[in-house]
Design an enzyme around this catalytic site. Structure first.
Site, PDB file in Angstrom:
ATOM      1  N   ARG A   1       6.723  14.971  -4.247  1.00 31.43           N
ATOM      2  CA  ARG A   1       7.211  13.647  -3.839  1.00 31.43           C
ATOM      3  C   ARG A   1       7.936  12.875  -4.936  1.00 31.43           C
ATOM      4  O   ARG A   1       8.853  12.125  -4.651  1.00 31.43           O
ATOM      5  CB  ARG A   1       6.080  12.817  -3.221  1.00 31.43           C
TER       6      ARG A   1
ATOM      7  N   CYS B   1       9.497  25.897 -13.287  1.00 29.84           N
ATOM      8  CA  CYS B   1      10.655  26.044 -14.157  1.00 29.84           C
ATOM      9  C   CYS B   1      11.795  25.172 -13.649  1.00 29.84           C
ATOM     10  O   CYS B   1      12.747  25.658 -13.011  1.00 29.84           O
ATOM     11  CB  CYS B   1      11.082  27.504 -14.207  1.00 29.84           C
ATOM     12  N   GLU B   2      11.675  23.891 -13.907  1.00 32.36           N
ATOM     13  CA  GLU B   2      12.563  22.896 -13.315  1.00 32.36           C
ATOM     14  C   GLU B   2      12.293  21.612 -14.106  1.00 32.36           C
ATOM     15  O   GLU B   2      11.157  21.140 -14.134  1.00 32.36           O
ATOM     16  CB  GLU B   2      12.078  22.727 -11.865  1.00 32.36           C
TER      17      GLU B   2
ATOM     18  N   GLY C   1       4.591   4.434   9.970  1.00 26.87           N
ATOM     19  CA  GLY C   1       5.291   3.916   8.808  1.00 26.87           C
ATOM     20  C   GLY C   1       4.565   2.856   8.009  1.00 26.87           C
ATOM     21  O   GLY C   1       5.134   2.318   7.061  1.00 26.87           O
TER      22      GLY C   1
ATOM     23  N   GLU D   1       1.916   5.255  15.605  1.00 23.72           N
ATOM     24  CA  GLU D   1       1.785   6.626  15.088  1.00 23.72           C
ATOM     25  C   GLU D   1       1.549   6.664  13.584  1.00 23.72           C
ATOM     26  O   GLU D   1       2.409   7.113  12.834  1.00 23.72           O
ATOM     27  CB  GLU D   1       3.070   7.395  15.406  1.00 23.72           C
ATOM     28  N   PRO D   2       0.395   6.208  13.141  1.00 24.42           N
ATOM     29  CA  PRO D   2       0.138   6.245  11.699  1.00 24.42           C
ATOM     30  C   PRO D   2      -0.098   7.664  11.192  1.00 24.42           C
ATOM     31  O   PRO D   2      -0.808   8.440  11.835  1.00 24.42           O
ATOM     32  CB  PRO D   2      -1.140   5.404  11.567  1.00 24.42           C
ATOM     33  N   GLY D   3       0.504   7.995  10.087  1.00 23.37           N
ATOM     34  CA  GLY D   3       0.240   9.281   9.430  1.00 23.37           C
ATOM     35  C   GLY D   3      -0.324   8.990   8.054  1.00 23.37           C
ATOM     36  O   GLY D   3      -1.523   9.091   7.804  1.00 23.37           O
TER      37      GLY D   3
ATOM     38  N   TYR E   1       1.421  13.950   2.805  1.00 20.23           N
ATOM     39  CA  TYR E   1       2.684  14.535   2.336  1.00 20.23           C
ATOM     40  C   TYR E   1       2.554  15.223   0.980  1.00 20.23           C
ATOM     41  O   TYR E   1       3.469  15.189   0.161  1.00 20.23           O
ATOM     42  CB  TYR E   1       3.791  13.466   2.321  1.00 20.23           C
TER      43      TYR E   1
ATOM     44  N   TYR F   1      11.582  11.764  -3.935  1.00 19.50           N
ATOM     45  CA  TYR F   1      11.813  10.327  -3.684  1.00 19.50           C
ATOM     46  C   TYR F   1      11.568   9.433  -4.877  1.00 19.50           C
ATOM     47  O   TYR F   1      11.572   8.212  -4.733  1.00 19.50           O
ATOM     48  CB  TYR F   1      10.846   9.800  -2.596  1.00 19.50           C
TER      49      TYR F   1
END
Ligand SMILES: *Cc1c(COP(=O)(O)O)cnc(C)c1O
Length: 431
Positions: free
Chosen positions: A329, A360-361, A247, A289-291, A390, A333
């Protein structure tokens, strides 16, 4: 610049020392770029801080879900990190890359019976168990295979990391883990200790992602060590492992704070040792646990500008040849990104526009209110920074848009590590 791997030379943006105009020409757009050296540097920030501030075992596990690509596993392994996986697909990817799964931790709030069987056949090192039901299935499977399976229990420490609600995972009211506050964690520990084919090593928590608050992981460490001490007194179980999750926040824009990972790890180490002493418990082996903090700023996406829509009195739209299909993303978010012209870097950036995708959004926005040169035109290349985490891993096939290729930029050269998807790839499984 946002990160030292982004520079400008002769009016052209360079990434990891490579000319982005040349890369866009060579590989086409959209294209994801990954800077191998930056991934290694980020891994070493953890390992060297561990050497400086810890005198008991500590290890970083790379969270595969941030970017799960075969070619990254040898890098992660060489840098001495373990891994997290959250699905059989991630297990298969790591396994195909020859990564030793003994070093892998298997997360997920809902591992199916098939997931559990698959992971155990592949001799996954440790399950991070989220519920009693899951413990039962692992116990039965281990008994069948005549083995003892190592596990951690995922515990909810009840900490608010002050991040987006969608990535806030450590509160009592979360789909993840078992709460300390309600006494359910105690019951689960007691239950798991009664099972004969499960070896409980200790506990895990993960309070959220993109966390900037200085003391969140420290608080989690304190709460979890308190829990370990409590369980030791109550159930005479001595945890040998504490995993405090990932995180660590990453800088997406210049207005985000600069994250001093070394200082953060130093402060976690201080809290860890002082709390173990205060609680009078032996120091467990610590995992982080770094991502995102391993791969985010090692990534950049290049797009080509298509239409530019300027309606007098309204906002401008600059459309590119990718979108939420390769980077959902902002849609998910409202995530901030730094978007830069890949050429014309000497020109003023006087045009404000929404940088939008081709799906198309209306919500298919990569970033609102981006500043680009007013001479921006069809065919220009635009770069979106910090897309290493991500993005590829969250890519979708909406509108049947192929997932862009991923190109690894190394000291020795550039090479695709994920090929461009073809239209046939898109219909491969359609019968
Ligand atoms: C997502 C996740 C991580 C990694 O989080 P980052 O924000 O990418 O560092 C680590 N552990 C668990 C359990 C996760 O779900």
């Amino acid at each position: 610049m946002l990160c030292h791997n982004i520079t400008e030379e002769n009016g052209i943006l360079h990434f990891a020392g490579y000319n982005t105009a040349v890369l866009a020409e060579k590989y086409g757009t959209p294209v994801y770029l990954m800077d191998e050296e930056r991934i290694r540097e980020n891994c070493r920030t953890f390992t060297s801080a561990f050497n400086r501030y810890f005198h008991t075992p500590v290890k970083a596990l790379y969270a595969s879900k941030a970017c799960c690509i075969k070619a990254l596993y040898p890098i992660i392994e060489e840098e001495g990190l373990g891994i997290d996986v959250v699905s059989c697909g991630e297990i298969h990817t790591a396994c195909s890359a020859g990564y030793p799964l003994q070093e892998a931790f298997f997360h997920s709030n809902n591992k199916t019976d098939a997931d559990i069987a698959y992971a155990m056949e592949h001799e996954i090192g440790t399950f991070v168990v989220d519920s009693k039901e899951e413990a039962d299935v692992i116990e039965a499977q281990a008994e069948k295979l005549g083995k003892i399976q190592n596990i951690l229990l995922r515990i909810t420490p009840g900490i608010d990391p002050h991040t987006y609600e969608e990535v806030n995972t450590g509160m009592v009211d979360s789909k993840f883990g078992t709460a300390i506050e309600t006494g359910q964690a105690d019951q689960l520990v007691q239950y798991v200790l009664s099972l004969s084919h499960i070896q409980l090593l200790g506990f895990h928590c993960h309070v959220g992602s993109q966390v900037f608050d200085e003391d969140v992981l420290e608080k989690a460490t304190q709460v979890m060590l308190g829990f370990i001490s409590h369980i030791r007194k109550k159930l005479q179980f001595e945890a040998s492992v504490l995993d405090i999750g990932g995180g660590f926040g990453v800088r997406y824009t210049e207005s985000d704070p600069i994250v001093d990972l070394d200082a953060r790890i130093h402060s976690i180490a201080d809290v860890f040792y002082s709390t173990c002493e205060k609680q009078q418990i032996p120091c467990p082996k610590l995992y982080m646990e770094p991502g995102r903090s391993i791969v985010a700023d090692a990534g950049m996406t290049l797009y080509t500008v298509g239409s530019i829509k300027q309606t007098p009195g309204y906002r401008n739209y600059v459309s590119v040849d990718g979108g939420m299909s390769d980077n959902p993303r902002y849609a998910l978010y409202r995530s901030a990104y730094t978007c830069l012209p890949a050429g014309k870097t000497k020109e003023g950036r006087n045009m404000k526009a929404h940088l939008v995708g081709r799906c198309c959004e209306s919500g298919d926005i990569i970033q609102p209110d981006v500043l680009l040169p007013s001479s921006t035109q069809r065919g220009d290349v635009v770069a979106v920074c910090t897309t290493g985490a991500y993005n590829y891993s969250m890519a979708l096939h909406y509108n049947m848009l192929p997932t862009p290729p991923v190109v690894l930029l190394s000291k020795t050269g550039d090479r695709p590590i994920v090929a461009k998807e073809s239209f046939d790839d898109l219909i491969r499984n359609q019968l």
